[in-house]
Write an enzyme that holds these catalytic residues in place. Structure first.
Site, short mmCIF file in Angstrom:
data_model
loop_
_atom_site.label_atom_id
_atom_site.label_comp_id
_atom_site.label_asym_id
_atom_site.label_seq_id
_atom_site.Cartn_x
_atom_site.Cartn_y
_atom_site.Cartn_z
N ARG A 1 8.27 -2.76 42.97
CA ARG A 1 6.93 -2.17 42.96
C ARG A 1 6.72 -1.15 44.09
O ARG A 1 5.77 -0.41 44.09
CB ARG A 1 5.86 -3.29 43.07
CG ARG A 1 5.62 -4.01 41.77
CD ARG A 1 4.73 -5.22 41.99
NE ARG A 1 5.41 -6.26 42.76
CZ ARG A 1 4.80 -7.30 43.33
NH1 ARG A 1 3.50 -7.43 43.23
NH2 ARG A 1 5.49 -8.20 43.99
N GLN B 1 22.50 -13.53 48.44
CA GLN B 1 21.93 -14.15 47.25
C GLN B 1 22.13 -13.17 46.10
O GLN B 1 21.42 -12.19 45.98
CB GLN B 1 20.43 -14.43 47.45
CG GLN B 1 19.84 -15.26 46.33
CD GLN B 1 18.32 -15.34 46.39
OE1 GLN B 1 17.67 -14.48 46.98
NE2 GLN B 1 17.75 -16.34 45.75
N GLY C 1 14.72 -17.39 43.10
CA GLY C 1 13.54 -17.97 43.72
C GLY C 1 13.71 -18.22 45.20
O GLY C 1 14.84 -18.20 45.72
N GLU D 1 1.53 -22.22 42.55
CA GLU D 1 1.67 -20.78 42.36
C GLU D 1 0.65 -20.29 41.32
O GLU D 1 0.26 -21.03 40.41
CB GLU D 1 3.09 -20.45 41.90
CG GLU D 1 4.14 -20.64 42.98
CD GLU D 1 3.87 -19.84 44.24
OE1 GLU D 1 3.76 -18.60 44.17
OE2 GLU D 1 3.75 -20.46 45.31
N ASN E 1 -1.22 -19.51 50.53
CA ASN E 1 0.03 -19.65 51.27
C ASN E 1 0.54 -18.29 51.75
O ASN E 1 0.65 -17.36 50.97
CB ASN E 1 1.06 -20.30 50.33
CG ASN E 1 2.44 -20.36 50.94
OD1 ASN E 1 2.59 -20.43 52.15
ND2 ASN E 1 3.45 -20.33 50.07
N TYR F 1 8.79 33.92 73.07
CA TYR F 1 9.85 32.98 72.69
C TYR F 1 10.80 32.82 73.86
O TYR F 1 11.38 33.80 74.33
CB TYR F 1 10.63 33.46 71.46
CG TYR F 1 11.85 32.59 71.23
CD1 TYR F 1 11.70 31.24 70.91
CD2 TYR F 1 13.14 33.10 71.40
CE1 TYR F 1 12.80 30.42 70.76
CE2 TYR F 1 14.25 32.27 71.24
CZ TYR F 1 14.08 30.93 70.92
OH TYR F 1 15.16 30.11 70.78
N ASN G 1 18.51 35.26 72.58
CA ASN G 1 19.54 34.29 72.99
C ASN G 1 20.66 34.15 71.98
O ASN G 1 21.65 33.50 72.24
CB ASN G 1 18.89 32.92 73.23
CG ASN G 1 18.18 32.40 71.99
OD1 ASN G 1 17.67 33.18 71.19
ND2 ASN G 1 18.13 31.09 71.84
N SER H 1 4.83 42.45 80.21
CA SER H 1 4.60 42.16 78.79
C SER H 1 5.54 42.98 77.90
O SER H 1 6.00 44.05 78.27
CB SER H 1 3.15 42.51 78.43
OG SER H 1 2.30 41.62 79.11
N ARG I 1 12.61 52.00 79.69
CA ARG I 1 11.88 52.56 78.55
C ARG I 1 11.89 54.06 78.71
O ARG I 1 11.99 54.58 79.83
CB ARG I 1 10.46 52.00 78.46
CG ARG I 1 9.62 52.22 79.68
CD ARG I 1 8.25 51.55 79.55
NE ARG I 1 7.38 52.00 80.60
CZ ARG I 1 6.68 51.19 81.40
NH1 ARG I 1 6.74 49.87 81.25
NH2 ARG I 1 5.90 51.69 82.33
C1 UD1 Z 1 5.60 -16.31 47.74
C2 UD1 Z 1 5.12 -17.77 47.68
C3 UD1 Z 1 3.60 -17.81 47.54
C4 UD1 Z 1 2.98 -17.07 48.70
C5 UD1 Z 1 3.53 -15.64 48.79
C6 UD1 Z 1 3.03 -14.99 50.06
C7 UD1 Z 1 6.92 -18.97 46.52
C8 UD1 Z 1 7.33 -19.65 45.27
N1 UD1 Z 1 5.72 -18.42 46.52
O1 UD1 Z 1 5.27 -15.72 46.50
O2 UD1 Z 1 3.16 -19.16 47.54
O3 UD1 Z 1 1.57 -17.04 48.53
O4 UD1 Z 1 4.96 -15.65 48.84
O5 UD1 Z 1 3.42 -13.65 50.09
O6 UD1 Z 1 7.67 -18.99 47.47
N2 UD1 Z 1 13.04 -13.62 47.92
C9 UD1 Z 1 14.40 -13.78 48.00
N3 UD1 Z 1 15.05 -14.33 46.95
C10 UD1 Z 1 14.40 -14.76 45.84
C11 UD1 Z 1 13.02 -14.60 45.76
C12 UD1 Z 1 12.36 -14.02 46.83
O7 UD1 Z 1 15.02 -13.41 49.00
O8 UD1 Z 1 15.09 -15.25 44.93
C13 UD1 Z 1 12.34 -13.02 49.05
C14 UD1 Z 1 11.70 -11.70 48.71
O9 UD1 Z 1 12.54 -10.62 48.98
C15 UD1 Z 1 10.48 -11.70 49.63
C16 UD1 Z 1 10.15 -13.18 49.80
O10 UD1 Z 1 11.31 -13.88 49.44
O11 UD1 Z 1 10.77 -11.16 50.90
C17 UD1 Z 1 8.97 -13.65 48.95
O12 UD1 Z 1 9.28 -13.48 47.61
P1 UD1 Z 1 8.23 -12.96 46.54
O13 UD1 Z 1 8.89 -12.85 45.23
O14 UD1 Z 1 7.55 -11.76 47.08
O15 UD1 Z 1 7.25 -14.22 46.52
P2 UD1 Z 1 5.75 -14.24 46.02
O16 UD1 Z 1 5.73 -14.24 44.56
O17 UD1 Z 1 5.00 -13.19 46.74
#
Ligand code: UD1
Ligand code: CA
Length: 466
Positions: free
Chosen positions: A17, A85, A90, A168, A183, A375, A395, A414, A449
């Site tokens: 995004r 990863q 998640g 969530e 959160n 300059y 220069n 000047s 001059r």
């Molecule tokens: C997450 C929280 C949500 C909280 C919110 C705050 C969870 C399930 N939810 O949601 O409760 O309100 O953050 O901003 O945790 N990332 C990884 N690997 C993954 C997924 C995510 O490294 O597989 C990293 C992302 O790059 C990011 C962070 O984790 O920096 C958060 O992930 P994102 O997908 O933005 O979580 P939210 O849906 O915002």
């Protein structure tokens, strides 16, 4: 080795995004990158808690090489490891990658979890979380805050007696969606507690992801820690949020500067990324100062100035619409309006650079005046020398740059130019309209001059009648 705190920064997401051509952790932020901010805050926090006994792990995925190269380049003194990863299954899955791939992660008493996209996080908030966890003998805490529009965040569902859990957005029912405590995604937990529960988290939810938030359950010894100031935890998922976060960051800088005695006409319309501005300085609107610049005391910076990687000493005055890059302005010098000072300009104390003057890679001593339309490049100019209007150091010969040296207390008329390389001594006088191609010894006079020829009554031959 045993560590007190291990920090893991989740940064594997693509940041689709954001719509930028860099992975999200490297999105530009205040002249640095997004990831620098949670990283610096956690380094500061860990140094307060247990200096030199800390570990930082970054979970990378999208743009892994770019992110790791950037961190390696910029954090040579920190103990940073990486976990990869491959697929973003998640936040709990990301944390598993950290524990599976970074050996020392399990040897940390506590684990602090942050996200790469929360740049406004502050050391004090992290310390507060850690202290609450320890003082209350908890296994885990989550930083929470209240918002009137909680959309997109996990909701905090507090249980009657002790613990809490997080639902969530996607999985929340009507009633849960109305909860305004959310959160932040920032946690401090006992490592032993994480390891006991992390691997039994499943992906039985609407998103089909492994949720880190499932570490918190009503029956566990965990608590939400509510923060009054939501801005510290603002996440950056798109460019609007990025802009908003930078605005908040600049507001913080302005507040800190005011406390130090820096005065603004209207700080909302300034773009200042440095806290290094001294007491008594006065900043007008539409001034841009980057994070690398340093400004002394009692300096005035008028509207529309752009100051990049420069040092401005006490009492200097930068008049409107001047552009300074990699420059030193010494005590009480005056520059502008409409001056352009390029890399390597070193303007001596009490010197005066006037309108439409460009200076590059030149050292000017005390009290030099270059007041209008000149300059000066690749030059050295001695104390109290006065340069008239429209002077040019020639220069460049088309292939190489050459140097012009002018001594002290000289006067350059000047509309003159020096064809470099050339040396002009102390207390010399160059007549207006001269082109100086040969060296001048101390105290000498030069004029080059053609003599004026005046013919009586001849002007009418050239004046055209309208
Ligand atoms: C997450 C929280 C949500 C909280 C919110 C705050 C969870 C399930 N939810 O949601 O409760 O309100 O953050 O901003 O945790 N990332 C990884 N690997 C993954 C997924 C995510 O490294 O597989 C990293 C992302 O790059 C990011 C962070 O984790 O920096 C958060 O992930 P994102 O997908 O933005 O979580 P939210 O849906 O915002
Ligand atoms: Ca997020």
């Amino acid at each position: 080795m045993k560590y007190e705190v291990g920090t893991v920064i989740l940064s594997a997401g693509a940041g689709t995004r954001m719509n930028l051509n860099v992975p999200k952790p490297l999105a530009p932020f205040m002249g640095d990158c997004l990831v620098d901010y949670p990283l610096r805050a956690s380094v500061a926090m860990m140094n307060t808690v247990a200096p030199s006994k800390n570990l930082i792990g970054l979970v990378t995925g999208h743009g892994r090489d770019l992110v790791e190269n950037y961190i390696n380049e910029n954090y040579k003194n920190e103990n940073i490891s990486y976990a990869f990863q491959k697929e973003q299954l998640g936040t709990a899955h990301a944390l598993r990658c950290y524990f599976d791939q970074i050996e020392d992660s399990k040897n940390c008493e506590y684990t602090m979890v942050l996200c790469a996209d929360t740049p406004l996080i502050e050391e004090a908030s992290l310390l507060h979380l850690y202290n609450e966890l320890k003082n209350k003998g908890l296994d885990g805490v989550a930083a929470t805050f209240s918002v009137s529009a909680p959309k997109g965040y996990g909701r905090i569902i507090r249980s009657e007696d002790k613990g809490f859990h997080i639902v969530e957005e996607k999985d929340a029912n009507e009633q849960e969606r109305r909860v305004q405590e959310v959160n932040s995604g920032v946690y401090v937990l006992k490592t032993s507690f994480i390891l006991e529960h992390l691997y039994s988290i499943d992906s039985e939810n609407k998103a089909g992801e492994f949720y880190l938030t499932d570490l918190f359950k009503d029956e566990f010894n965990v608590a939400p820690i509510l923060f009054d100031d939501a801005s510290s935890f603002l996440g950056v998922n798109n460019l609007e949020q990025l802009e908003k976060s930078e605005t908040i960051m600049r507001r913080r800088i302005a507040t800190a500067l005011r406390v130090k005695g820096v005065r603004f006409v209207d700080a909302r319309h300034t773009y200042i990324n440095t806290q290094k501005i001294g007491r008594g300085s006065f900043i007008h609107p539409y001034v841009n100062i980057d994070e690398k610049s340093e400004i002394g005391e009692n300096v005035t910076i008028e509207p529309g100035c752009i100051i990049i990687n420069s040092k401005i000493e006490d009492g200097a005055h930068v008049k409107a619409y001047s552009h300074l890059e990699e420059v030193v302005l010494r005590n009480s010098s005056v520059v502008g309006p409409y001056a352009r000072l390029r890399p390597g300009a070193d303007i001596g104390p009490e010197s005066k650079i006037g309108n439409f003057v460009e200076i590059k890679k030149s050292k000017l001593d005390r009290g030099v005046k270059v007041s209008h339309l000149s300059y000066v490049g690749d030059a050295e100019i001695g104390e109290e020398t006065n340069i008239g209007c429209g002077f040019i150091t020639c220069n460049y010969d088309g292939a190489n740059k050459h140097k012009t040296v002018i001594g002290k207390k000289s006067f350059i008329g000047s509309d003159s130019q020096t064809v470099a390389p050339v040396n002009i001594g102390d207390e010399c006088f160059v007549a207006s309209g001269s082109t100086v191609t040969h060296d001048m010894s101390d105290g000498s006079f030069a004029i080059s001059r053609t003599k004026q020829v005046t013919k009586e009554n001849m002007a009418k031959r050239f004046l055209k009648s309208k």
